[in-house]
Design an enzyme around this catalytic site. Structure first.
Site, mmCIF file in Angstrom:
data_model
loop_
_atom_site.group_PDB
_atom_site.id
_atom_site.type_symbol
_atom_site.label_atom_id
_atom_site.label_comp_id
_atom_site.label_asym_id
_atom_site.label_seq_id
_atom_site.Cartn_x
_atom_site.Cartn_y
_atom_site.Cartn_z
ATOM 1 N N HIS A 184 0.447 -1.279 -0.148
ATOM 2 C CA HIS A 184 0.283 -0.141 0.204
ATOM 3 C C HIS A 184 0.899 0.884 -0.015
ATOM 4 O O HIS A 184 0.609 2.159 -0.697
ATOM 5 C CB HIS A 184 -0.964 0.328 0.933
ATOM 6 N N GLU A 185 1.581 1.313 0.662
ATOM 7 C CA GLU A 185 2.846 2.801 0.717
ATOM 8 C C GLU A 185 3.008 2.831 -0.059
ATOM 9 O O GLU A 185 3.900 3.676 -0.531
ATOM 10 C CB GLU A 185 3.207 2.742 2.630
ATOM 11 N N HIS B 239 1.272 4.393 -2.768
ATOM 12 C CA HIS B 239 1.454 6.444 -2.339
ATOM 13 C C HIS B 239 3.217 6.690 -3.014
ATOM 14 O O HIS B 239 3.339 7.858 -3.595
ATOM 15 C CB HIS B 239 1.883 6.578 -1.327
ATOM 16 N N HIS C 291 3.510 6.966 -7.085
ATOM 17 C CA HIS C 291 2.692 8.255 -7.205
ATOM 18 C C HIS C 291 3.161 9.418 -7.033
ATOM 19 O O HIS C 291 3.495 10.429 -7.560
ATOM 20 C CB HIS C 291 1.263 8.005 -6.114
HETATM 21 ZN ZN ZN Z 1 -2.917 5.257 1.645
#
Ligand code: ZN
Length: 714
Positions: free
Chosen positions: A506-507, A510, A513
């Site tokens: 998940h991280e 980010h 991104h």
């Molecule tokens: Zn998040």
């Protein structure tokens, strides 16, 4: 989290979404002392490789003066923009605003990254000292009439300026930010707005403090070990430790209303009475008609938010908030939620029947109750899947999971990761990587900080130490990922749970991104997107983690090196949809509650108890499930930045499931789809509205079916 265009990075952390409170001091234009820049490691030129922050030369005491220096400098830069006697243009106003505050951004990015991950008393003190100063600083800029006049002048001519799409977007977003802060209100309305913001800030503080009291002021001392049932040994030890800490000398165990304590207890304790006692206490927090009752506080907050939205010209607080999101309107959010609610409700009723059956088999002749749900869920889980998540840890050693994430990024995007041991860090446990494109071009620097420690806040998150931009030459990103994984001990390396491994993916989403950002203006770069869009790139990465093909890339036993057995992979796959009716309904009930409070257009005080009951009856919520957050303890919306926005998580999940579907239709490692995902979504930051980006990537608007399929609700 969406960031302030004028105070990139600082504001998302320093300011709550519902506005700030301090009174600006219009004459506060001190002259920044340039000589200071020479002797502060934070302010001097960073002569490190890649220009990373010189963490090893920064002392905690350095931050406060450097932050204040940055604010002074920012003030001067703003004053210069206003003092310009030339007609306002995009270049002399909007781009100069974009350039302003760069020193402040540079310092505050480092400050908030280190303060979150490796804090001390001095830094904590600095954080609380600087918060109101930041808030006043933001007001000084956004409510500055002369500055707003110049921004408006440019905005009025926007169609004749021959701007690029990104420039036009920057202009519109900058202008919008002034409007949303009340810049175009008359003096009387502005002063009322300040009063409202100020009262809301203190009410939200009160809500938080009451909730803390209500959570801490109730506990149950368990004296019969049988009441703990199959509670995992580590949690039994923890509960015993808590009992000792509270001064108990018996052989006993303390259970509190903190989630890590009460939730496992509700899952494992066979003592139905005790489960009920704890469950009721948990659900009544903030609603006990005592001095910590939150009903009047939240009701007043709803009233003030409604008044503020009317002042701003919106139908309701939800309309005001959502007009700056991907969803755009409450109607769109309701339309979306309603498509998931009915199928989830149906599945939750099927789950209830299975639990009730299990309870009967236990010899209990009663209806299933809310405090029975988690307990019988565990029993059904064990009977159906015989799946013990703890047994997975040896396959998820932290460096193995990291290698899995990296290998996936190489397959999808061709990225290369080179560990750099020559760069300064804020903690010796950190790992630092240079991230390169397939052809060896430098892309970004990535800091990884894995382990829990006392100096680190809870949870997992991503920071940008330096945001990508190309306004005055290409600036490459410096990104951090932070986790609270168990630290290695003498006898064992850091072994992650399934959920923790998912958090890693998940991280890292980010991080991608931030690293893939390819825009001109930092305000529109990377994760500077609306709240209901920003979790999409991170959540999409989670999808790969449980896939057998991906598990086989990295999940090897840390001692034997053996790959994860097929039998375990099958169990992971089989149990993925288990209990999803409950999880969806519990979450969505809270979402409906959030929206219901914030679409109100009347400013009478509501009575939260009655109001909540009515809203839950309207959606036909079943008795055995209560909202994940009831009004009295819904901190996301009354003490955090999620009012009218709690739906964001599942909104993003529709996007991520539909995106992952695009890979499933081709191949999990399809480089063409990955390239399109990178170009159309990950590189674009907030330069276009979220839906437009999505349609450019997928060729159509997102469909809800992949989410229903993933959660087993179809
Ligand atoms: Zn998040």
């Amino acid at each position: 989290m969406k960031q302030n265009i004028l105070l990139v990075a600082t504001v998302s952390l320093a300011m709550a979404a519902c506005g700030d409170t301090s009174t600006p001091d219009a004459d506060d234009t001190q002259i920044a002392d340039e000589s200071m820049a020479n002797d502060s490691a934070l302010l001097a030129e960073w002569d490190t490789p890649f220009g990373v922050p010189p963490f090893d030369r920064i002392a905690s005491e350095d931050y406060l003066p450097a932050l204040r220096f940055g604010m002074d400098k920012h003030r001067q830069e703003i004053a210069d923009i206003i003092a310009n006697t030339d007609t306002a243009t995009f270049a002399n106003t909007i781009e100069m605003l974009e350039r302003s505050g760069s020193t402040l951004t540079r310092v505050s990015n480092v400050f908030y990254a280190v303060e979150g991950a490796h804090s001390d008393d001095v830094m904590r003190e600095t954080a609380s000292t600087i918060a109101p100063e930041f808030s006043a600083h933001g007001d000084d800029i956004l409510l500055n009439a002369a500055l707003f006049d110049r921004v408006s002048a440019v905005y009025e001519q926007r169609d004749d300026l021959d701007l690029t799409a990104e420039q036009l977007r920057l202009l519109e977003e900058t202008h919008k930010q002034f409007i949303r802060s009340g810049a175009n209100l008359d003096d009387e309305s502005q002063s009322r707005l300040r009063e409202i913001n100020s009262e809301l800030a203190s009410l939200s503080q009160t809500f938080q403090e009451n909730l803390l009291d209500e959570t801490n002021n109730f506990e149950v001392l368990v004296t019969d070990k049988a009441d703990l049932g199959d509670l995992p040994a580590s949690l039994v030890a923890l509960a015993a430790e808590e009992a000792t800490k509270s001064g108990q000398e018996c052989e006993c165990w303390l259970i509190s209303l903190q989630r890590p304590s009460i939730n496992p207890f509700l899952q494992y304790s066979p003592n139905r009475e005790l489960r009920k006692t704890l469950f009721d206490a948990y659900a009544a927090r903030g609603n006990n008609d005592n001095e910590s009752d939150n009903k009047a506080t939240l009701s007043r907050m709803v009233q003030l938010r409604t008044e503020r939205s009317a002042l701003m010209g919106y139908d309701s607080h939800a309309h005001f908030v959502l007009s700056d999101s991907m969803a755009e309107t409450p109607e769109n959010v309701y339309g979306f939620l309603d498509q998931i609610w009915q199928p989830a409700l149906r599945v939750s009723k099927e789950e209830r029947a299975a639990l009730e059956e299990m309870m009967r088999a236990d010899g209990i002749d009663d209806r299933l109750r809310a405090w029975d749900w988690r307990y019988y869920t565990e029993k059904v889980r064990k009977a159906k899947y015989d799946f013990d998540e703890e047994a997975l840890r040896p396959y998820f050693e932290v460096n193995a999971v990291r290698d899995g994430v990296f290998a996936l990024s190489t397959k999808l995007f061709g990225l290369q990761f080179v560990e750099r041991n020559d760069l300064p860090k804020w903690h010796p446990d950190q790992q630092v990587f240079e991230v390169k494109e397939a052809d060896g071009t430098h892309l970004a620097i990535l800091y990884m900080d894995y382990f829990a420690r006392e100096t680190k806040q809870g949870g997992a998150w991503m920071n940008e130490l330096r945001t990508q931009m190309s306004l005055d030459g290409e600036v490459t990103p410096i990104i951090t990922n932070n986790f609270n994984f168990p630290a290695p001990t003498e006898s064992s390396p850091s072994l992650l749970s399934l959920t923790e491994a998912e958090t890693f993916f998940h991280e890292f989403g980010h991080a991608l991104h931030g690293m893939f950002s390819d825009v001109t203006y930092a305000s529109l770069a990377g994760t500077n997107t609306p709240r209901d869009f920003v979790e999409f790139p991170s959540q999409v990465m989670e999808n790969w983690m449980r896939e057998p093909e991906v598990l086989r890339l990295f999940a090897n036993h840390y001692e034997t090196g053996e790959p994860i057995p097929q039998e375990i992979i099958d169990k992971i796959t089989a149990s993925a949809k288990f209990n999803q009716g409950f999880i969806t309904i519990e979450y969505m009930a809270a979402t409906y509650l959030d929206l219901a409070y914030h679409v109100l257009d009347i400013t009478e005080m509501v009575e939260p108890d009655e109001f909540e009951s009515k809203i839950m009856a309207d959606i036909d919520l079943i008795d055995e499930i209560i909202p994940r957050y009831r009004s009295g303890y819904f901190a996301h919306i009354f003490a955090g930045g999620y009012s009218a926005g709690y739906y964001s998580y599942i909104w993003s999940e529709v996007l991520d499931a539909d995106t992952f579907q695009a890979f499933k239709e081709t191949s999990l490692f399809d480089t063409e789809t990955a390239a399109r995902f990178r170009t159309e979504i990950l590189s674009k930051g907030g330069t276009r509205p979220g839906m437009e980006l999505y349609v450019n990537f997928r060729g159509r608007e997102p469909q809800i079916e992949p989410l229903l399929e993933k959660r087993g609700l179809n």
